[in-house]
Write an enzyme that holds these catalytic residues in place. Structure first.
Site, PDB file in Angstrom:
ATOM      1  N   ASP A   8     143.619  14.672   7.742  1.00  0.00           N
ATOM      2  CA  ASP A   8     144.400  13.902   6.807  1.00  0.00           C
ATOM      3  C   ASP A   8     145.692  13.549   7.143  1.00  0.00           C
ATOM      4  O   ASP A   8     146.407  14.378   7.650  1.00  0.00           O
ATOM      5  CB  ASP A   8     144.245  14.184   5.379  1.00  0.00           C
ATOM      6  CG  ASP A   8     144.282  13.059   4.397  1.00  0.00           C
ATOM      7  OD1 ASP A   8     143.261  12.938   3.620  1.00  0.00           O
ATOM      8  OD2 ASP A   8     145.365  12.425   4.362  1.00  0.00           O
ATOM      9  N   THR A  39     147.529   8.277   1.234  1.00  0.00           N
ATOM     10  CA  THR A  39     147.707   7.921   0.030  1.00  0.00           C
ATOM     11  C   THR A  39     148.653   8.482  -1.006  1.00  0.00           C
ATOM     12  O   THR A  39     149.290   7.827  -1.852  1.00  0.00           O
ATOM     13  CB  THR A  39     146.055   8.268  -0.719  1.00  0.00           C
ATOM     14  OG1 THR A  39     145.065   7.824   0.130  1.00  0.00           O
ATOM     15  CG2 THR A  39     145.831   7.672  -1.992  1.00  0.00           C
ATOM     16  N   ASP A  86     146.448  11.104  11.923  1.00  0.00           N
ATOM     17  CA  ASP A  86     145.828   9.868  11.500  1.00  0.00           C
ATOM     18  C   ASP A  86     144.653   9.363  12.220  1.00  0.00           C
ATOM     19  O   ASP A  86     144.788   9.473  13.445  1.00  0.00           O
ATOM     20  CB  ASP A  86     147.326   8.905  11.845  1.00  0.00           C
ATOM     21  CG  ASP A  86     146.799   7.301  11.379  1.00  0.00           C
ATOM     22  OD1 ASP A  86     145.563   6.964  11.225  1.00  0.00           O
ATOM     23  OD2 ASP A  86     147.801   6.568  11.186  1.00  0.00           O
ATOM     24  N   ARG A 138     142.163   2.514   0.971  1.00  0.00           N
ATOM     25  CA  ARG A 138     141.174   2.245   0.097  1.00  0.00           C
ATOM     26  C   ARG A 138     141.364   1.126  -1.190  1.00  0.00           C
ATOM     27  O   ARG A 138     140.441   0.949  -1.917  1.00  0.00           O
ATOM     28  CB  ARG A 138     140.643   3.654  -0.566  1.00  0.00           C
ATOM     29  CG  ARG A 138     141.799   4.222  -1.391  1.00  0.00           C
ATOM     30  CD  ARG A 138     140.988   5.013  -2.286  1.00  0.00           C
ATOM     31  NE  ARG A 138     141.904   6.297  -2.801  1.00  0.00           N
ATOM     32  CZ  ARG A 138     142.718   5.912  -3.936  1.00  0.00           C
ATOM     33  NH1 ARG A 138     142.744   4.684  -4.664  1.00  0.00           N
ATOM     34  NH2 ARG A 138     143.484   7.064  -4.462  1.00  0.00           N
ATOM     35  N   THR A 190     131.354  -0.085   1.013  1.00  0.00           N
ATOM     36  CA  THR A 190     131.608  -0.449  -0.304  1.00  0.00           C
ATOM     37  C   THR A 190     130.618  -1.420  -0.711  1.00  0.00           C
ATOM     38  O   THR A 190     130.402  -2.461  -0.030  1.00  0.00           O
ATOM     39  CB  THR A 190     132.950  -0.907  -0.471  1.00  0.00           C
ATOM     40  OG1 THR A 190     133.245  -1.377  -1.838  1.00  0.00           O
ATOM     41  CG2 THR A 190     133.389  -2.010   0.241  1.00  0.00           C
ATOM     42  N   SER A 205     138.318  -9.124  -1.019  1.00  0.00           N
ATOM     43  CA  SER A 205     140.046  -8.831  -0.817  1.00  0.00           C
ATOM     44  C   SER A 205     139.891  -8.267   0.755  1.00  0.00           C
ATOM     45  O   SER A 205     139.057  -8.318   1.453  1.00  0.00           O
ATOM     46  CB  SER A 205     140.200  -7.459  -1.440  1.00  0.00           C
ATOM     47  OG  SER A 205     139.894  -6.384  -1.109  1.00  0.00           O
ATOM     48  N   TYR A 263     140.957  -5.803   1.910  1.00  0.00           N
ATOM     49  CA  TYR A 263     140.318  -4.359   2.156  1.00  0.00           C
ATOM     50  C   TYR A 263     138.773  -4.532   2.154  1.00  0.00           C
ATOM     51  O   TYR A 263     138.145  -3.806   3.165  1.00  0.00           O
ATOM     52  CB  TYR A 263     140.800  -3.361   0.716  1.00  0.00           C
ATOM     53  CG  TYR A 263     139.798  -2.412   0.739  1.00  0.00           C
ATOM     54  CD1 TYR A 263     139.638  -1.214   1.428  1.00  0.00           C
ATOM     55  CD2 TYR A 263     138.866  -2.655  -0.374  1.00  0.00           C
ATOM     56  CE1 TYR A 263     138.728  -0.505   1.119  1.00  0.00           C
ATOM     57  CE2 TYR A 263     137.925  -1.559  -0.703  1.00  0.00           C
ATOM     58  CZ  TYR A 263     137.854  -0.405   0.095  1.00  0.00           C
ATOM     59  OH  TYR A 263     136.752   0.370   0.163  1.00  0.00           O
ATOM     60  N   HIS A 264     138.260  -5.091   1.326  1.00  0.00           N
ATOM     61  CA  HIS A 264     136.703  -5.419   1.143  1.00  0.00           C
ATOM     62  C   HIS A 264     136.155  -5.581   2.433  1.00  0.00           C
ATOM     63  O   HIS A 264     135.152  -5.233   3.027  1.00  0.00           O
ATOM     64  CB  HIS A 264     136.296  -5.751   0.096  1.00  0.00           C
ATOM     65  CG  HIS A 264     136.255  -5.128  -1.315  1.00  0.00           C
ATOM     66  ND1 HIS A 264     137.336  -5.136  -2.188  1.00  0.00           N
ATOM     67  CD2 HIS A 264     135.689  -4.143  -1.764  1.00  0.00           C
ATOM     68  CE1 HIS A 264     137.170  -4.639  -3.169  1.00  0.00           C
ATOM     69  NE2 HIS A 264     136.016  -3.941  -3.191  1.00  0.00           N
ATOM     70  N   LYS A 275     135.614  -3.505   5.377  1.00  0.00           N
ATOM     71  CA  LYS A 275     134.319  -2.693   5.250  1.00  0.00           C
ATOM     72  C   LYS A 275     133.420  -3.457   5.934  1.00  0.00           C
ATOM     73  O   LYS A 275     132.522  -2.896   6.473  1.00  0.00           O
ATOM     74  CB  LYS A 275     134.188  -2.266   3.791  1.00  0.00           C
ATOM     75  CG  LYS A 275     135.392  -1.162   3.230  1.00  0.00           C
ATOM     76  CD  LYS A 275     135.225   0.134   3.809  1.00  0.00           C
ATOM     77  CE  LYS A 275     136.281   0.992   3.128  1.00  0.00           C
ATOM     78  NZ  LYS A 275     135.931   2.579   3.428  1.00  0.00           N
ATOM     79  N   ARG A 285     141.199   4.020 -15.210  1.00  0.00           N
ATOM     80  CA  ARG A 285     142.421   3.397 -15.587  1.00  0.00           C
ATOM     81  C   ARG A 285     142.031   3.427 -17.197  1.00  0.00           C
ATOM     82  O   ARG A 285     143.138   3.804 -18.010  1.00  0.00           O
ATOM     83  CB  ARG A 285     142.744   2.109 -14.972  1.00  0.00           C
ATOM     84  CG  ARG A 285     143.552   2.117 -13.859  1.00  0.00           C
ATOM     85  CD  ARG A 285     143.373   0.979 -12.974  1.00  0.00           C
ATOM     86  NE  ARG A 285     143.738  -0.225 -13.567  1.00  0.00           N
ATOM     87  CZ  ARG A 285     145.101  -0.625 -14.174  1.00  0.00           C
ATOM     88  NH1 ARG A 285     146.108   0.252 -13.564  1.00  0.00           N
ATOM     89  NH2 ARG A 285     145.414  -1.926 -14.530  1.00  0.00           N
ATOM     90  N   TYR A 289     140.137  -7.004 -16.900  1.00  0.00           N
ATOM     91  CA  TYR A 289     140.853  -8.545 -16.407  1.00  0.00           C
ATOM     92  C   TYR A 289     139.730  -9.865 -16.527  1.00  0.00           C
ATOM     93  O   TYR A 289     138.891  -9.777 -16.649  1.00  0.00           O
ATOM     94  CB  TYR A 289     141.079  -8.406 -14.681  1.00  0.00           C
ATOM     95  CG  TYR A 289     141.744  -7.186 -14.385  1.00  0.00           C
ATOM     96  CD1 TYR A 289     142.840  -6.558 -15.196  1.00  0.00           C
ATOM     97  CD2 TYR A 289     141.947  -6.723 -13.010  1.00  0.00           C
ATOM     98  CE1 TYR A 289     143.872  -5.663 -14.555  1.00  0.00           C
ATOM     99  CE2 TYR A 289     142.757  -5.755 -12.454  1.00  0.00           C
ATOM    100  CZ  TYR A 289     143.802  -5.249 -13.348  1.00  0.00           C
ATOM    101  OH  TYR A 289     144.599  -4.198 -12.918  1.00  0.00           O
ATOM    102  N   ARG A 333     143.078 -11.327 -10.258  1.00  0.00           N
ATOM    103  CA  ARG A 333     142.392 -11.268  -8.726  1.00  0.00           C
ATOM    104  C   ARG A 333     141.673 -12.835  -8.912  1.00  0.00           C
ATOM    105  O   ARG A 333     141.545 -13.318  -9.829  1.00  0.00           O
ATOM    106  CB  ARG A 333     141.206 -10.400  -8.864  1.00  0.00           C
ATOM    107  CG  ARG A 333     141.698  -8.907  -8.828  1.00  0.00           C
ATOM    108  CD  ARG A 333     140.498  -7.970  -8.541  1.00  0.00           C
ATOM    109  NE  ARG A 333     141.307  -6.532  -8.711  1.00  0.00           N
ATOM    110  CZ  ARG A 333     140.931  -5.704  -8.413  1.00  0.00           C
ATOM    111  NH1 ARG A 333     139.646  -5.312  -7.747  1.00  0.00           N
ATOM    112  NH2 ARG A 333     141.427  -4.506  -8.384  1.00  0.00           N
TER     113      ARG A 333
END
Ligand code: USQ
Length: 380
Positions: A26, A30, A69, A95, A139, A174, A176-177, A180, A235, A249, A321
């Site tokens: 690691d 994060t 890394d 992530r 994901t 996104s 990010y997605h 993946k 959350r 949201y 979003r």
């Protein structure tokens, strides 16, 4: 890879308990990025040195650790050479969907770190440990929310009178997605040309504070609550405990697959103990059930009310979003069940455990309350 993360840490404890030799890697990415948005894990976590020593004192066993890394190929080369793994679990990617949407710098960083880390791993496996199984965290968000059922990776299609078995079209929400999706394509290709064995896990949103091994606060994993690094149900629990409004949201009818941390760790450990056949590329959809965001907000409100006698407020906020808020959603999740996976934790039971754990750290959540309301916008 990614042993310091929300899933990486408890998975390592599980693998130790199951008798595996565990080496972690690691770069504490994060931790650093969460500090940058003026937030912190709601559950306190120690340094890696302390975590390893606490895991050892609890009798689970010894973890070897390399700081580095995975997108640095020299460092990864050194770690793979020193450990000669039978399996690598790759959880070491950026992530957060909101982080990737903050601007060009963050979008590029997400693209480079994520895609390069996976390609680095593919080359290390090909060159050094060709029989090693790569278990890669993808994901459910790769698929988006199509108006047809979602299979596990591949589907049969008939087009203009001809038939084929093809990868299901991806439509991520996104940057990010999308990384993946690109990783999945690269892994599929690496499998085809070099026969590398891959499990590509399409995982839903994970929630929870505990796994069977996390019996004691010294073994806690991180738990993020801010709008960039925290995820929906976690959350909502933190918001209820802190006396802040729960924030679906938009209309809140958007549905996603969810699973508890315990179930996530169980599925990943099962994927390790029952690897694919040599040269197989297999895809799982890894979630227990799909829920709308509204259902989760209401369930947290109910469980919190039953346990404290207090009312948690639900406040719909403008959706930061660009995503469908009313849509069809019917993904399959049969393959893990066929391997022997059985869900252990029910939603309400898990929410109750999260609320109890977080109630001890209410002050830590409130200290970072300014980071909770959404402000990372998808729209230009
Ligand atoms: N959402 C709310 N209120 C909130 C936070 C989120 O309504 O306070 C909604 C979002 O609009 C979205 C859904 O909840 O429709 C899920 O958002 P999320 O932030 O919980 O999860 P997401 O951005 O999709 O990403 C998380 C993890 C990511 C993982 C993914 C699995 O951060 O690493 O890949 O879940 S999945 O969603 O199946 O793609």
């Amino acid at each position: 890879m990614g042993i310091d993360g929300y899933i990486g840490w408890p998975l390592s404890l599980r693998l130790l308990r199951e008798g595996h030799e565990v080496t972690g890697m690691d770069n504490f990415y994060t931790r650093k990025r969460v500090r940058e948005v003026n937030s912190d894990s709601a559950l306190p976590i120690g340094s890696m040195k302390k975590r390893i020593s606490d895991a050892s004192s609890s009798g689970l066993g010894e973890i070897k650790f390399f700081r580095g890394d995975v997108s640095n190929s020299e460092k990864l080369h050194e770690v793979i050479k020193a450990t000669e793994p039978e399996a690598v679990v790759h959880l070491a990617e950026q992530r957060s969907a909101p982080y990737s949407m903050l601007g060009l710098k963050q979008a590029k960083e997400t693209m480079v770190k994520n895609i390069v880390s996976t390609i680095n791993l593919v080359y290390e496996v090909k060159d050094q440990v060709p029989d090693c199984h790569i278990l890669k965290l993808g994901t459910m968000g790769e698929y988006g929310t199509p108006n047809i059922d979602i299979p596990e990776g591949f589907f049969d299609i008939e087009y203009r009178g001809r038939k084929d078995h093809l990868p299901f079209p991806k439509n991520a929400g996104s940057w990010y997605h999308w990384t993946k999706v690109h990783d999945s394509n690269n892994l599929m290709f690496a499998n085809r040309v070099w026969n590398i064995s891959v499990t590509d896990v399409m995982q839903g949103v994970v929630y929870g504070t505990r796994t069977e091994e996390i019996s004691d606060p010294d073994l806690y994993t991180r738990f993020d609550t801010d709008e960039v690094w925290g995820t929906a149900l976690n959350r909502f629990c933190a918001q209820a405990v802190a006396g802040l409004p729960i924030t679906p949201y938009g209309k809140g009818n958007q549905a996603r697959g969810f699973l508890s941390l315990e179930d996530s760790v169980s599925c990943l450990a099962l994927g390790i103990s029952k690897p694919p056949k040599k040269g197989e590329y297999r895809v799982y959809n890894q979630f227990d059930e799909y829920y709308t965001v509204n259902h989760l907000a209401k369930t947290v409100q109910e469980v919190y009310g039953e346990e404290t006698g207090k009312i948690a407020e639900i406040k719909h906020v403008e959706n930061p979003r660009v995503e469908m808020e009313d849509h069809y959603y019917n993904p399959e999740n049969q393959k893990l069940k066929d391997l022997g996976y059985r869900r252990k934790r029910e939603l309400r039971q898990e929410i109750s455990i999260i609320l109890e754990d977080l109630s001890r750290y209410r002050d830590r959540i409130l200290k970072h309350r300014d980071s909770i309301m959404p402000r990372t916008l998808w729209k230009a």
